[in-house]
Design a protein around this motif. Structure first.
Motif, PDB file in Angstrom:
ATOM      1  N   ALA B 263     -17.529 -31.541 -21.069  1.00 27.46           N
ATOM      2  CA  ALA B 263     -17.591 -31.315 -22.510  1.00 27.46           C
ATOM      3  C   ALA B 263     -17.740 -32.642 -23.264  1.00 27.46           C
ATOM      4  N   LEU B 264     -16.971 -33.637 -22.829  1.00 25.93           N
ATOM      5  CA  LEU B 264     -17.065 -34.954 -23.474  1.00 25.93           C
ATOM      6  C   LEU B 264     -18.481 -35.502 -23.370  1.00 25.93           C
ATOM      7  N   LEU B 265     -19.051 -35.390 -22.171  1.00 28.87           N
ATOM      8  CA  LEU B 265     -20.394 -35.916 -21.953  1.00 28.87           C
ATOM      9  C   LEU B 265     -21.417 -35.204 -22.813  1.00 28.87           C
ATOM     10  N   SER B 266     -21.273 -33.874 -22.906  1.00 27.69           N
ATOM     11  CA  SER B 266     -22.272 -33.124 -23.679  1.00 27.69           C
ATOM     12  C   SER B 266     -22.173 -33.468 -25.157  1.00 27.69           C
ATOM     13  N   ALA B 267     -21.023 -33.992 -25.578  1.00 24.21           N
ATOM     14  CA  ALA B 267     -20.809 -34.256 -27.004  1.00 24.21           C
ATOM     15  C   ALA B 267     -21.372 -35.595 -27.465  1.00 24.21           C
ATOM     16  N   ILE B 268     -21.735 -36.466 -26.503  1.00 27.98           N
ATOM     17  CA  ILE B 268     -22.189 -37.790 -26.923  1.00 27.98           C
ATOM     18  C   ILE B 268     -23.619 -37.730 -27.421  1.00 27.98           C
ATOM     19  N   PRO B 269     -23.842 -38.188 -28.641  1.00 29.95           N
ATOM     20  CA  PRO B 269     -25.218 -38.180 -29.135  1.00 29.95           C
ATOM     21  C   PRO B 269     -26.051 -39.254 -28.433  1.00 29.95           C
ATOM     22  N   VAL B 270     -27.131 -38.839 -27.803  1.00 28.36           N
ATOM     23  CA  VAL B 270     -28.017 -39.773 -27.107  1.00 28.36           C
ATOM     24  C   VAL B 270     -29.105 -40.222 -28.070  1.00 28.36           C
ATOM     25  N   PRO B 271     -29.345 -41.536 -28.177  1.00 33.47           N
ATOM     26  CA  PRO B 271     -30.340 -42.004 -29.141  1.00 33.47           C
ATOM     27  C   PRO B 271     -31.769 -41.732 -28.669  1.00 33.47           C
ATOM     28  N   ASP B 272     -32.100 -40.483 -28.487  1.00 33.10           N
ATOM     29  CA  ASP B 272     -33.439 -40.099 -28.077  1.00 33.10           C
ATOM     30  C   ASP B 272     -33.662 -38.670 -28.567  1.00 33.10           C
ATOM     31  N   PRO B 273     -34.518 -38.507 -29.580  1.00 33.50           N
ATOM     32  CA  PRO B 273     -34.662 -37.186 -30.201  1.00 33.50           C
ATOM     33  C   PRO B 273     -35.050 -36.100 -29.205  1.00 33.50           C
ATOM     34  N   ARG B 274     -35.883 -36.439 -28.230  1.00 32.85           N
ATOM     35  CA  ARG B 274     -36.340 -35.385 -27.304  1.00 32.85           C
ATOM     36  C   ARG B 274     -35.187 -34.830 -26.479  1.00 32.85           C
ATOM     37  N   ILE B 275     -34.307 -35.732 -26.027  1.00 31.73           N
ATOM     38  CA  ILE B 275     -33.173 -35.295 -25.224  1.00 31.73           C
ATOM     39  C   ILE B 275     -32.101 -34.668 -26.102  1.00 31.73           C
ATOM     40  N   GLN B 276     -31.802 -35.336 -27.206  1.00 33.48           N
ATOM     41  CA  GLN B 276     -30.697 -34.908 -28.043  1.00 33.48           C
ATOM     42  C   GLN B 276     -30.922 -33.501 -28.602  1.00 33.48           C
ATOM     43  N   ARG B 277     -32.163 -33.164 -28.951  1.00 30.41           N
ATOM     44  CA  ARG B 277     -32.427 -31.853 -29.550  1.00 30.41           C
ATOM     45  C   ARG B 277     -32.339 -30.728 -28.529  1.00 30.41           C
ATOM     46  N   GLY B 278     -32.656 -31.054 -27.269  1.00 31.00           N
ATOM     47  CA  GLY B 278     -32.658 -29.989 -26.275  1.00 31.00           C
ATOM     48  C   GLY B 278     -31.304 -29.794 -25.619  1.00 31.00           C
ATOM     49  N   LYS B 279     -30.324 -30.611 -26.043  1.00 32.09           N
ATOM     50  CA  LYS B 279     -29.051 -30.609 -25.331  1.00 32.09           C
ATOM     51  C   LYS B 279     -28.184 -29.421 -25.681  1.00 32.09           C
ATOM     52  N   ARG B 280     -27.439 -28.931 -24.688  1.00 31.48           N
ATOM     53  CA  ARG B 280     -26.508 -27.849 -24.977  1.00 31.48           C
ATOM     54  C   ARG B 280     -25.103 -28.403 -25.023  1.00 31.48           C
ATOM     55  N   LEU B 281     -24.426 -28.095 -26.107  1.00 31.99           N
ATOM     56  CA  LEU B 281     -23.071 -28.589 -26.296  1.00 31.99           C
ATOM     57  C   LEU B 281     -22.103 -27.665 -25.577  1.00 31.99           C
ATOM     58  N   VAL B 282     -21.199 -28.243 -24.772  1.00 30.72           N
ATOM     59  CA  VAL B 282     -20.138 -27.449 -24.168  1.00 30.72           C
ATOM     60  C   VAL B 282     -19.043 -27.319 -25.232  1.00 30.72           C
ATOM     61  N   GLU B 283     -18.917 -26.144 -25.802  1.00 30.56           N
ATOM     62  CA  GLU B 283     -17.963 -25.948 -26.893  1.00 30.56           C
ATOM     63  C   GLU B 283     -16.539 -25.871 -26.363  1.00 30.56           C
ATOM     64  N   LEU B 284     -15.664 -26.645 -26.968  1.00 30.12           N
ATOM     65  CA  LEU B 284     -14.254 -26.525 -26.652  1.00 30.12           C
ATOM     66  C   LEU B 284     -13.623 -25.705 -27.759  1.00 30.12           C
ATOM     67  N   SER B 285     -12.863 -24.681 -27.380  1.00 32.35           N
ATOM     68  CA  SER B 285     -12.251 -23.881 -28.425  1.00 32.35           C
ATOM     69  C   SER B 285     -10.983 -24.563 -28.901  1.00 32.35           C
ATOM     70  N   GLY B 286     -10.698 -24.407 -30.168  1.00 34.31           N
ATOM     71  CA  GLY B 286      -9.423 -24.849 -30.724  1.00 34.31           C
ATOM     72  C   GLY B 286      -9.253 -26.356 -30.787  1.00 34.31           C
ATOM     73  N   GLU B 287      -8.015 -26.749 -31.013  1.00 31.68           N
ATOM     74  CA  GLU B 287      -7.682 -28.147 -31.229  1.00 31.68           C
ATOM     75  C   GLU B 287      -6.864 -28.647 -30.039  1.00 31.68           C
ATOM     76  N   ILE B 288      -6.743 -29.984 -29.940  1.00 30.54           N
ATOM     77  CA  ILE B 288      -5.910 -30.557 -28.891  1.00 30.54           C
ATOM     78  C   ILE B 288      -4.461 -30.121 -29.121  1.00 30.54           C
ATOM     79  N   PRO B 289      -3.814 -29.534 -28.125  1.00 32.64           N
ATOM     80  CA  PRO B 289      -2.423 -29.104 -28.322  1.00 32.64           C
ATOM     81  C   PRO B 289      -1.496 -30.301 -28.544  1.00 32.64           C
ATOM     82  N   SER B 290      -0.311 -30.018 -29.047  1.00 29.74           N
ATOM     83  CA  SER B 290       0.627 -31.092 -29.328  1.00 29.74           C
ATOM     84  C   SER B 290       1.219 -31.646 -28.039  1.00 29.74           C
TER      85      SER B 290
END
Lengths: 348, 337
Positions: B263-290
């Motif tokens: 998930a962390l890796l999928s969230a990093i914006p890559v400075p390349d429009p072709r790659i960045q636009r085609g990327k699928r974000l691994v969605e994490l639900s909710g917030e970091i627990p306490s």
């Protein structure tokens, strides 16, 4: 054009002098498009955002140029008219989500205040707020509206601010580094959200960022700023594929990429950005530029077309640097380290 | 990303190299009143071998900065052991601990707050030398000038004050101070996060040069995975006080074995429009627990896209174990990542 900025120069009061911090900036934003403005600290990108939003801090002054929004000259508008526009036709998303909300007023009251300003009838405010919060994927809006900002995480606060910005259905949103203070996973969600809202509602966005990756993913056009000036602008794909200003080119090569296949030494841009009180003569980037020629020391380059729809302010441009200096083969640009700085080599 | 595997340079395997840092089951709990405690670091073990750069990533609140301060013994551990050069530093007190500090130095995030504004740059860099009575008089000032030169600053700047320098230059001063005593281990805690992009590259290159020249070992902490990948031999990922994955930097990035890393890796914006636009974000639900009250079982199960709840993910804590050669992950279903 939705927004048309021409010849914009903004000065800031430093001691007794008015120092130009944005010089002769010109660009347009079409309805529904996303424009990215990138640059490092002090490049002038936030100042442009604040001019458009009408939120220039004290001491800053528009010295010349025009800012036309939906056919209306913004700097000439009365204070009352500007207040009317801000929040209704133009919305602003600030960088620091936590300090942009009042900690002692509930989210619901702040939201209602914003909607009241936008003349949403009292009876409809709760419904509008709930819908806007659902749009930014914040569920259980009733509970959320009763809470105070300090009870929310940074990402949630930023979502609330984005919901407020979009709730009044403005034509333009100015977002000043909206994800810089957030963790990467939250940043990714917020960027995706902005992209979705732009697609669904057709709201144009001016996105201020220092992150080239953010531009690559979200924007259709980009302005690259250096020391108060626009040095390059054009369609995002084109600028990333074929940057023509040495600053843009170096900047793209100075970022490590997470998808890099091998370890390559980063191409750092040596030296520092100039002091705007004493900017260098000629091209403002010349003291740090590996491809400078004699002309760069004395004559100021102006933005000119370097490819269809792409403008760069450079006497050399990368096409020429590549051809005549073997720019892509240069490894180290540090002064004295076999750098590309060969004075006079390309003089006309 | 995966298609790059074949062209990946082999990660520098420091086989046979000596272990410089050994962390064994370290726990750090901060009391938070009402009998509660913040479980900032909660049972962490790892090693750093001499000459390597170990990257440590994770989001705010995951415990990475606390871990940095434990390794350098700026904070005492709640339990567990830390060995530097086979000496158990967690057992040392007073003068013995002070002497050990010569070997481990730190570079801090904020180049404005970490330098005393009323000291000259020369005094700042000389302070470690003074503290340990290393060199005197002319020799000491020569060493200061040498250090300034090493980090790329004008040696004659030693009489200036920090406010006369930019962020990047101040970070160089901080680096010179860290190097003054010829340390073995340098812990960089978000050392480049506050700098502009073009300046970040300067400092990253400088750190790489210094490592080669002085055979330094780095623990490099950052939230920016691109920089960590660039500079590190191995990368360690933390979530809520636990290590969830450790591997050489190629392995972490090309074939992550923990869903959080992915998930962390999928969230990093890559400075390349072709790659960045085609990327699928691994969605994490909710917030970091306490961290006051972390979730049962696997701490990531509340946000994990592949968790099987309740069993085993909400009940059994997955051990950090080898999933491929030299690639450790703490996940019950790492084969599904």
């Amino acid at each position: 054009m939705l927004l048309d900025v021409a010849g914009l120069t903004v000065t800031a009061r430093v001691g007794d002098a008015d120092v130009p911090i944005v010089r002769d900036a010109g660009f347009t934003v079409a309805p529904g498009r996303i424009l990215g403005i990138v640059g490092e600290s002090g490049a002038g990108k936030s100042t442009i955002a604040r001019v458009v939003a009408g939120l220039l801090p004290p001491g800053f002054r528009i010295a010349s140029g025009s800012v036309t929004f939906e056919g209306e000259d913004l700097p000439a508008a009365s204070a009352a008219r500007r207040r009317e526009l801000l929040g209704r036709r133009i919305a602003f998303i600030p960088q620091a989500p936590l300090s942009s909300l009042n900690p002692v007023v509930s989210v619901g009251r702040q939201f209602a205040e914003h909607l009241a300003h936008a003349r949403v009838p009292r009876a409809e405010r709760r419904g509008v707020a709930a819908r806007a919060l659902a749009e930014v994927r914040l569920d259980d809006s009733e509970a959320l509206l009763a809470r105070y900002p300090f009870q929310l995480s940074g990402g949630m606060c930023q979502r609330v601010l984005i919901a407020m910005a979009f709730a009044t259905n403005p034509a333009l949103i100015v977002a000043d580094e909206p994800t810089t203070a957030l963790d990467v996973t939250v940043q990714a969600q917020i960027l995706e959200l902005l992209g979705d809202l732009n697609r669904d509602l057709g709201t144009a966005i001016v996105m201020i960022t220092h992150n080239m990756g953010v531009v690559a993913g979200l924007c259709s056009r980009v302005l690259v700023m250096y020391a108060g000036e626009i040095v390059e602008q054009g369609p995002v794909e084109q600028i990333f594929e074929n940057p023509q200003h040495p600053y843009t080119w170096s900047l793209l090569r100075s970022i490590p990429r997470v998808d890099a296949l091998r370890h390559e030494r980063l191409r750092s841009i040596e030296g520092l950005a100039p002091d705007l009180l004493h900017p260098p003569a000629g091209c403002r980037f010349h003291p740090r530029c590996p491809f400078r020629i004699e002309k760069c020391f004395t004559d100021e380059p102006r933005l000119q077309e370097v490819a269809p729809d792409q403008l760069a302010a450079c006497w050399v441009t990368m096409a020429r640097a590549r051809k005549e200096m073997g720019a892509d083969d240069l490894i180290d640009i540090r002064p004295g380290a076999g750098s590309g700085v060969r004075k006079g080599e390309l003089t006309d | 990303m995966a298609e790059g595997v074949l062209q990946q340079e082999p990660a520098p395997m420091k086989a046979g190299a000596k272990t410089l840092v050994r962390v064994e089951n370290v726990i750090k709990h901060f009391p938070a009143g009402l009998g509660q405690s913040v479980k900032a670091v909660d049972g962490v073990s790892f090693e750093i071998v001499e000459g390597e750069t170990l990257g440590l990533v994770g989001e705010s609140g995951c415990g990475k900065s606390t871990l940095a301060r434990l390794v350098t013994q700026l904070l005492p551990v709640t339990s567990g052991k830390i060995f530097i050069n086979d000496i158990e530093v967690t057992k040392l007190r007073g003068e013995k601990l002070r002497q050990q500090r010569r070997q481990m130095q730190m570079i801090f995030q904020d180049p404005f707050a970490s330098l005393d504004p009323r000291m000259t740059v020369g005094d700042i860099i000389a302070e470690p030398l003074v503290n340990f009575g290393v060199m005197r008089g002319r020799k000491r000032s020569e060493r200061v000038q040498e250090l300034l030169k090493i980090v790329g600053l004008n040696p004659n700047f030693n009489n200036r004050y920090p406010h006369e320098f930019s962020g990047g230059q101040r970070q160089r001063i901080g680096i010179a101070r860290a190097l003054a005593l010829n340390p073995k281990l340098v812990v960089c805690d978000e050392a480049i996060s506050a700098l502009d992009v073009s300046i970040q590259a300067q400092i990253v290159n400088l750190l790489e040069d210094l490592q080669r020249e002085f055979k330094l070992t780095y623990l490099f902490i950052a939230h920016d995975l691109s920089v960590v990948r660039h500079i590190s031999d191995r990368v360690m990922v933390m979530y809520l006080g636990k290590i969830v994955e450790v591997a050489d930097s190629a392995g972490t990035y090309t074939s992550p074995k923990h869903p959080y890393t992915k998930a962390l890796l999928s969230a990093i914006p890559v400075p390349d429009p072709r790659i960045q636009r085609g990327k699928r974000l691994v969605e994490l639900s909710g917030e970091i627990p306490s961290p006051l009250n972390p979730p049962s079982g696997c701490r990531f199960h509340t946000r994990c896209p592949i968790a099987r709840v309740p069993t085993p993910c909400a009940e059994v804590e997955p051990p950090l174990e080898e999933k491929a050669r030299g690639h450790l992950a703490a996940c019950h279903f790492s084969q599904d990542v």
